[in-house]
Design a protein around this motif. Structure first.
Motif, PDB file in Angstrom:
ATOM      1  N   VAL A 122       0.848  -1.192   0.000  1.00 31.67           N
ATOM      2  CA  VAL A 122       0.000   0.000   0.000  1.00 31.67           C
ATOM      3  C   VAL A 122       0.887   1.247   0.000  1.00 31.67           C
ATOM      4  O   VAL A 122       1.584   1.527   0.972  1.00 31.67           O
ATOM      5  N   ARG A 123       0.824   1.994  -1.099  1.00 29.26           N
ATOM      6  CA  ARG A 123       1.704   3.159  -1.239  1.00 29.26           C
ATOM      7  C   ARG A 123       0.967   4.495  -1.176  1.00 29.26           C
ATOM      8  O   ARG A 123       1.587   5.550  -1.197  1.00 29.26           O
ATOM      9  N   ASN A 124      -0.365   4.443  -1.150  1.00 36.50           N
ATOM     10  CA  ASN A 124      -1.142   5.677  -0.994  1.00 36.50           C
ATOM     11  C   ASN A 124      -2.510   5.327  -0.400  1.00 36.50           C
ATOM     12  O   ASN A 124      -2.878   4.147  -0.310  1.00 36.50           O
ATOM     13  N   ASN A 125      -3.260   6.328   0.021  1.00 32.69           N
ATOM     14  CA  ASN A 125      -4.537   6.094   0.691  1.00 32.69           C
ATOM     15  C   ASN A 125      -5.555   5.380  -0.194  1.00 32.69           C
ATOM     16  O   ASN A 125      -6.409   4.641   0.301  1.00 32.69           O
ATOM     17  N   THR A 126      -5.465   5.609  -1.511  1.00 33.06           N
ATOM     18  CA  THR A 126      -6.380   4.938  -2.438  1.00 33.06           C
ATOM     19  C   THR A 126      -6.227   3.416  -2.337  1.00 33.06           C
ATOM     20  O   THR A 126      -7.186   2.671  -2.496  1.00 33.06           O
ATOM     21  N   GLY A 127      -5.008   2.978  -2.040  1.00 36.03           N
ATOM     22  CA  GLY A 127      -4.747   1.544  -1.913  1.00 36.03           C
ATOM     23  C   GLY A 127      -5.593   0.895  -0.829  1.00 36.03           C
ATOM     24  O   GLY A 127      -6.077  -0.228  -0.987  1.00 36.03           O
ATOM     25  N   TYR A 128      -5.793   1.621   0.275  1.00 34.45           N
ATOM     26  CA  TYR A 128      -6.617   1.090   1.368  1.00 34.45           C
ATOM     27  C   TYR A 128      -8.075   0.943   0.920  1.00 34.45           C
ATOM     28  O   TYR A 128      -8.729  -0.060   1.213  1.00 34.45           O
ATOM     29  N   ASP A 129      -8.572   1.927   0.200  1.00 32.63           N
ATOM     30  CA  ASP A 129      -9.966   1.872  -0.262  1.00 32.63           C
ATOM     31  C   ASP A 129     -10.180   0.722  -1.245  1.00 32.63           C
ATOM     32  O   ASP A 129     -11.174   0.008  -1.178  1.00 32.63           O
ATOM     33  N   ILE A 130      -9.232   0.562  -2.166  1.00 36.23           N
ATOM     34  CA  ILE A 130      -9.336  -0.524  -3.155  1.00 36.23           C
ATOM     35  C   ILE A 130      -9.296  -1.873  -2.448  1.00 36.23           C
ATOM     36  O   ILE A 130     -10.069  -2.784  -2.761  1.00 36.23           O
ATOM     37  N   LEU A 131      -8.401  -2.006  -1.483  1.00 32.52           N
ATOM     38  CA  LEU A 131      -8.293  -3.260  -0.732  1.00 32.52           C
ATOM     39  C   LEU A 131      -9.598  -3.577  -0.002  1.00 32.52           C
ATOM     40  O   LEU A 131     -10.065  -4.717  -0.003  1.00 32.52           O
ATOM     41  N   ALA A 132     -10.205  -2.558   0.611  1.00 29.20           N
ATOM     42  CA  ALA A 132     -11.463  -2.765   1.342  1.00 29.20           C
ATOM     43  C   ALA A 132     -12.568  -3.250   0.409  1.00 29.20           C
ATOM     44  O   ALA A 132     -13.297  -4.205   0.725  1.00 29.20           O
ATOM     45  N   GLN A 133     -12.700  -2.625  -0.755  1.00 28.78           N
ATOM     46  CA  GLN A 133     -13.732  -3.013  -1.726  1.00 28.78           C
ATOM     47  C   GLN A 133     -13.476  -4.414  -2.253  1.00 28.78           C
ATOM     48  O   GLN A 133     -14.393  -5.231  -2.382  1.00 28.78           O
ATOM     49  N   ILE A 145     -10.983  -0.288   7.566  1.00 33.54           N
ATOM     50  CA  ILE A 145     -10.697   0.718   6.552  1.00 33.54           C
ATOM     51  C   ILE A 145     -11.957   1.520   6.272  1.00 33.54           C
ATOM     52  O   ILE A 145     -12.968   1.004   5.811  1.00 33.54           O
ATOM     53  N   LEU A 146     -11.916   2.810   6.586  1.00 32.61           N
ATOM     54  CA  LEU A 146     -13.032   3.693   6.376  1.00 32.61           C
ATOM     55  C   LEU A 146     -12.849   4.411   5.041  1.00 32.61           C
ATOM     56  O   LEU A 146     -11.746   4.807   4.693  1.00 32.61           O
ATOM     57  N   GLY A 147     -13.915   4.559   4.283  1.00 36.21           N
ATOM     58  CA  GLY A 147     -13.832   5.152   2.949  1.00 36.21           C
ATOM     59  C   GLY A 147     -13.034   6.444   2.922  1.00 36.21           C
ATOM     60  O   GLY A 147     -13.265   7.327   3.726  1.00 36.21           O
ATOM     61  N   LYS A 148     -12.089   6.504   1.990  1.00 31.21           N
ATOM     62  CA  LYS A 148     -11.249   7.693   1.771  1.00 31.21           C
ATOM     63  C   LYS A 148     -10.350   8.018   2.968  1.00 31.21           C
ATOM     64  O   LYS A 148      -9.795   9.092   3.063  1.00 31.21           O
ATOM     65  N   ASN A 149     -10.240   7.077   3.911  1.00 32.79           N
ATOM     66  CA  ASN A 149      -9.385   7.326   5.073  1.00 32.79           C
ATOM     67  C   ASN A 149      -8.340   6.248   5.229  1.00 32.79           C
ATOM     68  O   ASN A 149      -8.472   5.156   4.707  1.00 32.79           O
ATOM     69  N   LYS A 150      -7.337   6.556   5.994  1.00 38.64           N
ATOM     70  CA  LYS A 150      -6.361   5.527   6.351  1.00 38.64           C
ATOM     71  C   LYS A 150      -7.015   4.591   7.366  1.00 38.64           C
ATOM     72  O   LYS A 150      -7.998   4.949   8.020  1.00 38.64           O
ATOM     73  N   PRO A 151      -6.482   3.393   7.530  1.00 42.12           N
ATOM     74  CA  PRO A 151      -7.126   2.412   8.404  1.00 42.12           C
ATOM     75  C   PRO A 151      -7.048   2.770   9.875  1.00 42.12           C
ATOM     76  O   PRO A 151      -6.141   3.471  10.322  1.00 42.12           O
TER      77      PRO A 151
END
Length: 267
Positions: free
Chosen positions: A218-229, A259-265
């Motif tokens: 995970v290199r940016n916050n978008t990575g967390y959102d993609i992982l959650a989905q 992982i909350l949408g658009k946020n870090k975990p």
């Protein structure tokens, strides 16, 4: 055609035709118990989950259930031994909501893992496997340490098939050998460490269902959102769901994260 529980039961009865197999449809629990009258052992199916899968994959969903039931009932009718089959003993990751007893009320052998997951132990029988219970252990004088040691060695010996994807600057690794132990590879410490050494961002891990292990750089916050989905999607479609939560891997430890949408975990 709309699939109902009653219709599903009728279809399964038509496909599972062994004369000694008996069916008990529980309308209140919306479940179907299929039992072998010669052994009084069987499996209980939750019908809503099967119907949900039928709506997306139709006949394939039915065939998967039929195959699972046939294999399970055949295995239950045979005597299984651990000694001499040490190379066929593996750990399997399951949700903490997974039963801790067999259908016969015999305690299953398991170890704690995380707040979301638990480690069970299985004897691989080729097309299926049987979860190891305390009765099998006592009969052959096996200890829990012996079981853990043998299964841990075997999970490390499995070949690893990896597919790599770059999504929005994050590197996703999918481990999917389809051998029934993909998620269980999360227990291969040397495998996790080999990934940690090459990961540039934060290392996240997910086991949404039995047949996949996802490791993410995970290199940016978008990575967390993609992982959650992605994890939620896999969790909903898996034959044996485990957890929709992901984990951060740091200092040889797995920490569940929300992982909350658009946020870090949030730990």
């Amino acid at each position: 055609m709309k699939m109902t529980s009653r219709k599903l039961v009728e279809i399964l009865k038509e496909k599972l035709t062994q004369p000694q197999w008996q069916f008990d449809f529980d309308r209140k629990k919306d479940s179907l118990r299929i039992e072998d009258s010669t052994t009084n052992k069987g499996v209980t199916l939750s019908l809503p989950g099967i119907i949900a899968k039928w709506e997306t994959s139709k006949e394939k969903a039915i065939n998967e259930v039929v195959y699972y039931v046939e294999e399970a009932l055949i295995v239950m009718s045979e005597k299984q031994e651990l000694t001499g089959k040490e190379k066929s003993i593996f750990p399997v990751i399951r949700s903490t909501s997974f039963p801790t007893e067999s259908n016969d009320g015999i305690p299953l052998c398991y170890s704690e893992h995380t707040a979301e997951t638990r480690i069970y132990y299985a004897l691989d029988l080729g097309n299926t496997y049987r979860l190891i219970d305390e009765k099998m252990m006592e009969k052959e004088n096996w200890t829990s340490d012996q079981l853990k040691e043998v299964s841990s060695f075997n999970i490390r010996s499995l070949k690893t098939s990896i597919k790599e994807d770059n999504v929005a600057g994050n590197i996703f690794y999918f481990l999917n050998a389809n051998d029934g132990y993909d998620a269980s590879r999360i227990l291969n410490e040397s495998l996790l460490q080999s990934f940690e050494e090459k990961i540039e961002g934060k290392m996240a891990v997910a086991v949404p269902h039995q047949d996949v292990l996802i490791i993410v750089d995970v290199r940016n916050n978008t990575g967390y959102d993609i992982l959650a989905q992605l994890t939620m999607s896999f969790f909903a479609s898996g034959t044996v769901p485990i957890t929709a939560l992901s984990f951060l891997y740091e200092n040889k430890k797995l920490e569940p994260v929300f992982i909350l949408g658009k946020n870090k975990p949030q730990k």
